[in-house]
Design a protein around this motif. Sequence first.
Motif, PDB file in Angstrom:
ATOM      1  N   ALA A 144       0.791  -1.194  -0.118  1.00  0.00           N
ATOM      2  CA  ALA A 144       0.049   0.152  -0.170  1.00  0.00           C
ATOM      3  C   ALA A 144       0.844   1.176  -0.026  1.00  0.00           C
ATOM      4  O   ALA A 144       1.942   1.236   0.584  1.00  0.00           O
ATOM      5  CB  ALA A 144      -1.138  -0.009   1.265  1.00  0.00           C
ATOM      6  N   HIS A 145       0.579   2.490  -0.752  1.00  0.00           N
ATOM      7  CA  HIS A 145       1.038   3.654  -0.838  1.00  0.00           C
ATOM      8  C   HIS A 145       2.326   3.529  -1.029  1.00  0.00           C
ATOM      9  O   HIS A 145       3.211   4.338  -0.647  1.00  0.00           O
ATOM     10  CB  HIS A 145       0.810   4.349   0.699  1.00  0.00           C
ATOM     11  N   GLU A 175      -5.417   2.971  -3.238  1.00  0.00           N
ATOM     12  CA  GLU A 175      -4.816   2.090  -2.293  1.00  0.00           C
ATOM     13  C   GLU A 175      -3.514   2.221  -2.275  1.00  0.00           C
ATOM     14  O   GLU A 175      -2.504   2.113  -1.320  1.00  0.00           O
ATOM     15  CB  GLU A 175      -5.158   0.729  -1.846  1.00  0.00           C
ATOM     16  N   LYS A 176      -2.771   1.850  -3.557  1.00  0.00           N
ATOM     17  CA  LYS A 176      -1.368   1.436  -3.920  1.00  0.00           C
ATOM     18  C   LYS A 176      -0.357   2.787  -3.983  1.00  0.00           C
ATOM     19  O   LYS A 176       0.689   2.783  -4.140  1.00  0.00           O
ATOM     20  CB  LYS A 176      -1.201   0.626  -5.023  1.00  0.00           C
TER      21      LYS A 176
END
Length: 267
Positions: A144-145, A175-176
């Motif tokens: 994520a992120h 989300e990524k």
Amino acid sequence: MRLQGHQGGQPLHTAGEHHRDIAVYDTNELFGQKGRFRVLQFSGDAVQGAVDLDDPARIVLEYPRAIVHLMELNRPAFETAFMIGLGVGTIARHFAGKRMIVAELDGRVVDLCRTHFGLDFDFDDAADRVIVGDGRAVLAEQRAHSFDYVIVDAFTEQGTPRRLLSAAFFALAREKLHPRGMVVLNLIGRGHRDPLIGAAFATLRGAFAHAGAWALAADGASGRSGVHNVLLAGSDRPIDFRPRQMAGFQPFVPAQGHVIADRDDEA
């Protein structure tokens, strides 16, 4: 992808598998440009990418030039990007100093990029690689992120798969992405008259605070019944662009559309 625009060509490779033909050829004319070009083409009429053999660093097609502009302007010091669809590796090659992960569904495309288009990714480097597989599934496996950009440039004979335009996909991309990250899509459509473009834009706006749309005007050499490249972008921060640097893409307002949901057969 861009619609067919060459006149003749010397084939270097042709293959057909899984209902999709792939060809690599050299040509002296591409979309009205004279020169020496090497082209990757799908299904007879869809140019997936091209390299100028006399100047390999030059970005030949308009849509990757516009995508590169959006990436460089909105996050000049960006470090990471995830791409769905390799093409001939134009964007990955341009940002060779960045951390790039590319998901390509068709392993033959990866092989052709290495043998005919000089793609020199370190395929064993976990931080900078091409992964053969479904782009959405590969993205789901990432932390994520962890990306500044998610770029979608994936096509079948029916166009961009709906599962890469759905609310669930944009939620996954969000989300990524880093909080200031951006998703950018290259699509084919009829601009403000296209219902799918309108639906994709409505879905994108539902996932991000800001969204933009740009269309490349069709012409006699490369257009077909008003069909042309369309770029969409979504981010939680305002999206900046310089009209003169958009390679002919003009901003427009897509038609109103419904939010796209995953279909059972594409989930």
